[in-house]
Every structure is written in C-alpha cells, then in structure tokens.
Design an enzyme around this catalytic site. Structure first.
Site, PDB file in Angstrom:
ATOM      1  CE  LYS A  86     -38.217  31.258 -11.198  1.00 10.05           C
ATOM      2  NZ  LYS A  86     -38.820  31.260  -9.838  1.00 10.05           N
ATOM      3  CB  SER A 161     -39.187  27.469  -8.991  1.00  7.27           C
ATOM      4  OG  SER A 161     -39.502  28.839  -8.756  1.00  7.27           O
ATOM      5  CB  SER A 185     -39.106  30.071  -5.867  1.00  8.10           C
ATOM      6  OG  SER A 185     -40.050  29.036  -5.905  1.00  8.10           O
TER       7      SER A 185
END
Length: 483
Positions: A86, A161, A185
């Site tokens: 990420k 997310s 997330s």
C-alpha cells in the site's frame, strides 16, 4: 515445467519455492509474469486501476536472488516472493504518496520497518498500490490515481482504504499484499475481494515508516489468498522496533511461528460467540446473513461450540462516539510531514487543505480533522469509552468462556462505485485494539456485472495477543470449505 506453464492463479509461497527448488521457475521469470499481468490488466483490459507504480528495480533484485539461490538455495522464508505494498508504506528510493498529489514525488530515504523485514526475508517489492487518499475512508479513490475497481464486479468498489492491495492480490498482480488498518482498512478489501485479511493486536507490527492516520488505532497487516501464507507473512513482519514504542508490548507475546497453529481440526471445541447485533435485519442484509449462517453451520460440523451474544453493540455508534481517528489525524500526520524536512513544502494538514491537492471525496473529513485535536475534552472522553469497550468485550468473552467472536464484516455487499461505504463492523477490532481476521465466506447470487456473485467476508475477533487461536479457527474453517 516451463515458464509458460507455471500458473499464478493457485500460487502459494510453498508452491513457488517448490518450483524454484525443482528448477522449474526462477525469481526473474516469476517477477516478469506478475509485471506482465499488471501491464495487461491494470490500466488496460478490465482497467482495475490498482497500481500506483511498478518498482523498476524489481527485476534486478530478482536476478540477484537467482544468483544467490544457485550458490546457497533459498535465502529466507519469503525468497523471491513478490510483494504489493500500500502506498503509505515507505520503500527506499520509491515515492510514498499516500494516494495524494500533495505528496507526489516525495521519496523515502529508508525502508519502513516492515518493508525492511520483508526484504530481509527475501521478498521483492514489485509495486505500490492505490488507497483511499491518506487512508481516510473506504472506497479506494485517490487524487494520485483515481478509483480502483473490484475485480469481481467492475461496477463496485474494492472496499478500502487498502482496496488497491486487495484488488491487486485478487487479480494475481503479486502474492503478498500489505495493507494498513485504522478502522476497517485491511479487512474491508479482504471481504470485498474474497481474500484473507489479518488485523493484528496493536503493537504486534511496527508503524514506523508508514504515513499515520491515528496512532492509537493504526496498524499494518497481510491481505492474502490463504491463511497459511498470512501466517508466514505475519511471522516475518511482527516484532519489536525501537522506533515504535508500542511494539515493546509484543515481547513475550509472539510464538516462534504462527504456522504451528494451522490445524485442520482447529475449530474443534472452540467456543465462539455470535454477535447478533452485528447482523442486519432488513431484506438488503438477507444474502449476507444466509452466507454467514452457512459458515456457522460448517463450524458446528467441525466441532465448534456456538453461543449467541445478545449484548447490543452498535458498530456505527463505535465510530461516531468512541473511535479517535479524526481527533488524531492532524497531529499524527503533521508529525510525519515535518519529518520529511525540506523535501516538502506542504508539510501540514492545514497546508494540504489550502493547496487543494487532494481528492474532493476526503474534503469533509480533513476539514473536520483540522478543527480537532488531542487536547479536547471529547478526545479524552473517547479514550475513556474505549477502555470501557475493551472491558465490555473481555467481560463478554469471560462470561461465555469464548475463544473468539464472529460476525459478518459487512452487513450487506460492498457498495457500488460512487457510493460511500456503509454497515461495516471492523471498527470493533480497531477501537479495542484486539486482533481480528476476515476470511472469505462465499458469494452472493450472480448478477450481470458479477458473474460469480459478490464476495462476502466473515470476521473473527479474539482477545489481545491471541493471534494463535485466530489462526486455528480460520484455518479450520478455510480447510473445511475446500473441496
């Protein structure tokens, strides 16, 4: 087996290492295959739009590992395994954008602690993935890349997310996925993309070198295809880091290996509480409920003892009244930005807002966060309520003699693109700091846009430092679901 015969679809860490050992595959060939898949599917074809950047040094590192393998075999437990990070996690000489054009081009001088641990184990970072900008919400839309799509239904979001990581792992763009989790997330993309998402106890994994959101609730963890590979990755990235004081609590709480707890009979005699208030009661919840209840039946068949929990816990109220994420965002993010020094002019949340260099979807949240801080009475009230919630969960587990609590991660399927994520239950783990894991539970009925149906995730939560029991439970359920 030649390069063209090796399939990425069912690849695992073990199957890749077996192929290396049998000289059926090289690291370089493997990395090339993954990068080819990215190039063929991310910006063209289905246009998943999950990859912010490919690491141009990945092939060079693969060649180095191939040379080392010729001399001494596997260099570590993750030798040659491609990683998708990420893009709020630092990697030396790669930009860390947190999905925002306000940070575009800012390169890290050193690896995040978990990046360093992955590299030391032999893993190769091949790409950085999209996220909801600054990890602030759950649809995975950013100013740096735009909207990431769900591979199972291109009209839907991949959760968030960490949805770029989830979508990319689902698309076989890499084998190891790493996300971060402040409210939902890691587990939201796992639920939405038919994957395993593991949120560890706060303090098990270092956050140093990760763009922060709320250090009371922030953690990182794996988003993977299998429970076994999740355990292998957690073995590598957990542990004490002098740059994150909370990890000092992990000392004495980490087993030699989590793989020891991968027991096919791991559900037998486990007492698991079914949190009834986390199930929806409307027609829109029916498909998800049916899928979760089918998993509960499987669990009973494998020897689990299920106990209904009637205490009313409201996930939405936990976000509204207890979660501290917006109260900490300004100060925690500002400290990280100041640490970038002269590299960046936009070195505070206030300046980010003033620049306009962000996706408008986060505007409300960041403007609210700018008005909040840790000195407010409401912040301290929330910390007090957080402790009360931790005690309540522990009391429930003690009263019913539970090993874990189970519920749907999301009460209804992940939302369509353009909608805001709703009815997620991951906040219970985030606010308490207790570990939880989402496991693929099944699919809704097929539709025109989702030929297999939409993935649904089942979530298990246990007490602090009890990851080993979670692994027993989710491995037992995963194996019972395999044909």
């Amino acid at each position: 087996m030649g390069k063209e015969k090796f399939s990425l679809e069912n690849a695992t860490i073990k199957s890749i290492h077996d192929a290396f050992t049998k000289n059926e595959l090289t690291c370089k060939q493997l990395v090339e295959m993954y990068i080819d898949r990215i190039k063929e599917n991310d910006k063209i074809g289905p246009k998943i739009n999950s990859i912010i950047m490919i690491n141009e040094d990945a092939l060079n590192r693969a060649e180095q590992l191939d040379e080392e393998f010729k001399k001494s075999g596997l260099t570590g437990s993750l030798h040659g395994i491609p990683v998708l990070l990420k893009d709020n996690i630092d990697v030396t000489n790669l930009p860390t954008t947190a999905g925002s054009i306000s940070l575009e081009g800012i390169k890290a001088e050193r690896d995040a602690f978990i990046t360093k641990k992955l590299k030391e184990a032999g893993a190769i970072v091949i790409a950085k993935t999209n996220l909801h900008e600054f990890a602030i919400w759950g649809e995975t839309r950013s100013s740096i890349l735009g909207q990431t799509l769900n591979p199972y239904d291109l009209t839907r979001t991949p959760g968030g997310s960490s949805g770029g990581t989830g979508a990319a792992i689902a698309m076989n763009f890499g084998l190891i996925g790493i996300g971060t989790d402040t409210v939902n997330s890691i587990r939201s993309p796992a639920s939405a993309c038919n994957l395993v998402g593991f949120r560890p106890t706060i303090g098990l994994i270092s956050r140093s070198g990760i763009v922060p959101y709320s250090l009371t609730q922030d953690t990182a963890g794996p988003i993977m295809r299998t429970v076994e590979d999740s355990a292998k990755v957690l073995d590598v990235i957990s542990g004490y880091d002098e740059n994150d004081s909370l990890t000092s609590w992990s000392i004495g709480n980490i087993p030699k290996t989590y793989t020891k707890y991968l027991n096919k009979e791991g559900l037998r005699n486990k007492r698991i509480g079914v949190l009834k208030s986390f199930f929806g009661e409307k027609e829109s919840h029916k498909e998800v409920n049916n899928i979760i209840y089918e998993n509960l039946r499987k669990m009973k068949d494998k020897g689990a003892i299920l106990i209904d929990i009637d205490e009313n816990i409201d996930a939405d109220k936990l976000i509204e009244d207890i979660s501290v994420h917006l109260y900490e965002l300004k100060e925690d993010l500002n400290e990280y930005l100041r640490g970038l020094g002269s590299k960046i002019d936009i070195n505070s949340l206030k300046k980010i807002i003033g620049s306009g260099k962000y996706d408008k979807g986060i505007e409300k949240n960041i403007k609210v966060a700018q008005t909040l801080d840790k000195r407010m009475p409401e912040y301290n009230k929330r910390l007090f309520e957080r402790r009360k919630l931790q005690n309540l969960v522990m009391e429930i587990m003690a009263r019913y003699k539970l090993d874990a609590i189970v519920y749907p991660h999301q009460k209804r399927p992940v939302v369509k693109v353009g909608e805001s994520q709703v009815e997620r239950n991951g906040v219970l783990s985030a606010v308490t700091g207790f570990p939880s894991c989402v496991l693929p539970a099944g699919f809704t009925n097929p539709t025109k846009t989702a030929r297999m149906g939409i993935p649904v995730g089942i979530e298990f939560l246990s007490r602090r430092w009890n990851e080993k029991v979670l692994f027993e439970i989710v491995y037992g359920l995963e194996q019972s679901s395999k044909k």
